[in-house]
Design a protein around this motif. Structure first.
Motif, PDB file in Angstrom:
ATOM      1  N   HIS A  58       0.701  -1.300   0.204  1.00  0.00           N
ATOM      2  CA  HIS A  58       0.037   0.025   0.017  1.00  0.00           C
ATOM      3  C   HIS A  58       0.751   1.324   0.006  1.00  0.00           C
ATOM      4  O   HIS A  58       0.594   2.333  -0.590  1.00  0.00           O
ATOM      5  N   ARG A  64     -10.426  -2.741  -5.035  1.00  0.00           N
ATOM      6  CA  ARG A  64     -10.475  -1.338  -4.876  1.00  0.00           C
ATOM      7  C   ARG A  64      -9.232  -0.630  -5.043  1.00  0.00           C
ATOM      8  O   ARG A  64      -9.262   0.610  -5.514  1.00  0.00           O
ATOM      9  N   ASP A 107      -7.211   1.054  -3.723  1.00  0.00           N
ATOM     10  CA  ASP A 107      -6.702   2.348  -2.985  1.00  0.00           C
ATOM     11  C   ASP A 107      -5.645   2.040  -1.971  1.00  0.00           C
ATOM     12  O   ASP A 107      -5.174   1.166  -1.844  1.00  0.00           O
ATOM     13  N   VAL A 108      -5.259   3.242  -1.362  1.00  0.00           N
ATOM     14  CA  VAL A 108      -4.205   3.098  -0.368  1.00  0.00           C
ATOM     15  C   VAL A 108      -4.789   3.134   0.950  1.00  0.00           C
ATOM     16  O   VAL A 108      -5.483   4.119   1.246  1.00  0.00           O
ATOM     17  N   ARG A 109      -4.663   2.189   1.625  1.00  0.00           N
ATOM     18  CA  ARG A 109      -5.554   1.950   3.111  1.00  0.00           C
ATOM     19  C   ARG A 109      -4.444   2.189   4.215  1.00  0.00           C
ATOM     20  O   ARG A 109      -4.366   1.193   5.114  1.00  0.00           O
ATOM     21  N   PRO A 161      -3.295   4.757   7.266  1.00  0.00           N
ATOM     22  CA  PRO A 161      -3.295   5.974   7.720  1.00  0.00           C
ATOM     23  C   PRO A 161      -2.955   7.066   7.381  1.00  0.00           C
ATOM     24  O   PRO A 161      -1.399   7.260   7.418  1.00  0.00           O
ATOM     25  N   GLU A 190      -4.695   7.889   2.639  1.00  0.00           N
ATOM     26  CA  GLU A 190      -5.683   7.655   1.824  1.00  0.00           C
ATOM     27  C   GLU A 190      -5.731   8.462   0.673  1.00  0.00           C
ATOM     28  O   GLU A 190      -6.416   8.028  -0.463  1.00  0.00           O
ATOM     29  N   SER A 249      -4.360   7.702  -3.012  1.00  0.00           N
ATOM     30  CA  SER A 249      -4.579   6.274  -3.988  1.00  0.00           C
ATOM     31  C   SER A 249      -4.663   7.008  -5.511  1.00  0.00           C
ATOM     32  O   SER A 249      -5.138   7.864  -5.799  1.00  0.00           O
TER      33      SER A 249
END
Length: 326
Positions: free
Chosen positions: A186, A208, A210-212, A214, A217, A220
């Motif tokens: 990620h 998805r 995406d970048v998960r 903290p 986000e 992404s």
């Protein structure tokens, strides 16, 4: 400490500064700049989101009048062309009058390409070039690829078992690698402007992409699918690997599946491999790659150079760069 060693140490720090947010600077290159005086950093800058202000402008603003007589480290030759978004960085440096400017890479953009260096030397500033050039070229790989090849820097990411499988025969793939590897992946996504999967991966997994992590986000990447069918809402479609020449992104990460990965390898469009290997055996399953067009085993040798390896929990991560003629 010698000037040569000192220059290398400060340039490595400047490259590390720029490496924090490479995708945010698009469409500009993500440049780092540090102003040093009496062994202390008095100004730091990295190309801002959207490309402005430039790293040099930010670092010189922090340093203020103290920049006179200092040494400036910058990962890419300061720009020399005029822009309605701000002054040329070679002009800003000429006005600030540091004693030296140390540059990792000459800018291949024909609007600068040596002109920035010439302008600073004409202003009486000593300029050193080629410091930590290889490391800077890797950090700026996306920008350099667009300038020289007219396409993004492309990285293929594979997460496999020890025997090279990416899933069981029924398609089960969550999870082969461990939590540390997935978190690292990620973080890699956050470095790239765009991320691609093949049609079958999109159909079966609805990923998805995406970048998960903290705080990251919002980084992404743009989602791209390799398919001859229309792309779904929220996705960009390309019909063949060669269509990457039409993308504006400087960096593209390929996440799956085996067909898409093989298609890009067959056309020799993969510049970097990122491999995660988990200490598990699957046996009969789904292999990481389809046909990549290899007809002679001897042709497989000498194509890739390993530049990094590390342990991520129980997994092993390896990074390779494609060996190409200059």
């Amino acid at each position: 400490m010698s000037t040569q060693v000192d220059d290398l140490r400060w340039m490595q720090a400047t490259i590390a500064l720029a490496a924090r947010s490479p995708a945010l600077a698009a469409p500009n290159p993500c440049v780092g700049c540090i102003v040093v005086k009496d062994g202390v950093a008095i100004g730091r800058g990295v190309t801002a989101k959207g490309g402005r202000p430039h790293a040099e402008a930010m670092a010189l603003e922090q340093a203020g009048e103290a920049a006179r007589g200092a040494t400036v480290y910058v990962t890419l030759e300061p720009c020399a062309h005029k822009s309605n978004r701000g002054p040329a960085c070679s002009d800003l440096l000429s006005a600030a009058q540091p004693e030296r400017v140390v540059i990792a890479l000459t800018d291949p953009d024909p609007r600068t390409a040596g002109s920035g260096t010439e302008r600073m030397r004409a202003a009486g500033i000593a300029v050193a070039e080629g410091v930590a050039e290889e490391a800077a070229a890797y950090q700026l790989a996306g920008y350099l690829s667009q300038q020289k090849r007219g396409r993004p820097h492309i990285m293929l990411k594979l997460a496999t078992s020890l025997d090279g499988q990416i899933a069981m025969t029924d398609g089960t793939s969550q999870w082969i690698t461990g939590e540390a590897s997935r978190a690292h992946a990620h973080g890699e996504r956050a470095r790239f402007e765009a991320i691609l999967v093949g049609r079958e991966t999109l159909r079966q997994d609805t990923p998805r992409l995406d970048v998960r992590l903290p705080g990251l986000e919002e980084r992404s990447p743009e989602r791209i699918v390799l398919s001859r069918s229309p792309a779904p809402q929220g996705w960009t479609g390309i019909t063949a690997p060669e269509a990457v020449h039409d993308l504006e992104a400087q960096s593209l990460m390929i996440e799956g599946g085996a067909g898409a990965a093989a298609a890009f390898l067959r056309t020799d469009l993969v510049d970097e491999l990122l491999l995660y290997r988990a200490p598990v055996l699957i046996g009969e399953g789904r292999t990481a790659l389809g046909d990549i067009g290899l007809t002679n085993l001897s042709d497989a040798h000498g194509q890739w150079r390993r530049i990094e390896t590390r342990h991520l929990g129980n997994d092993q991560m390896e990074r390779y760069l494609r060996t190409r003629a200059a």
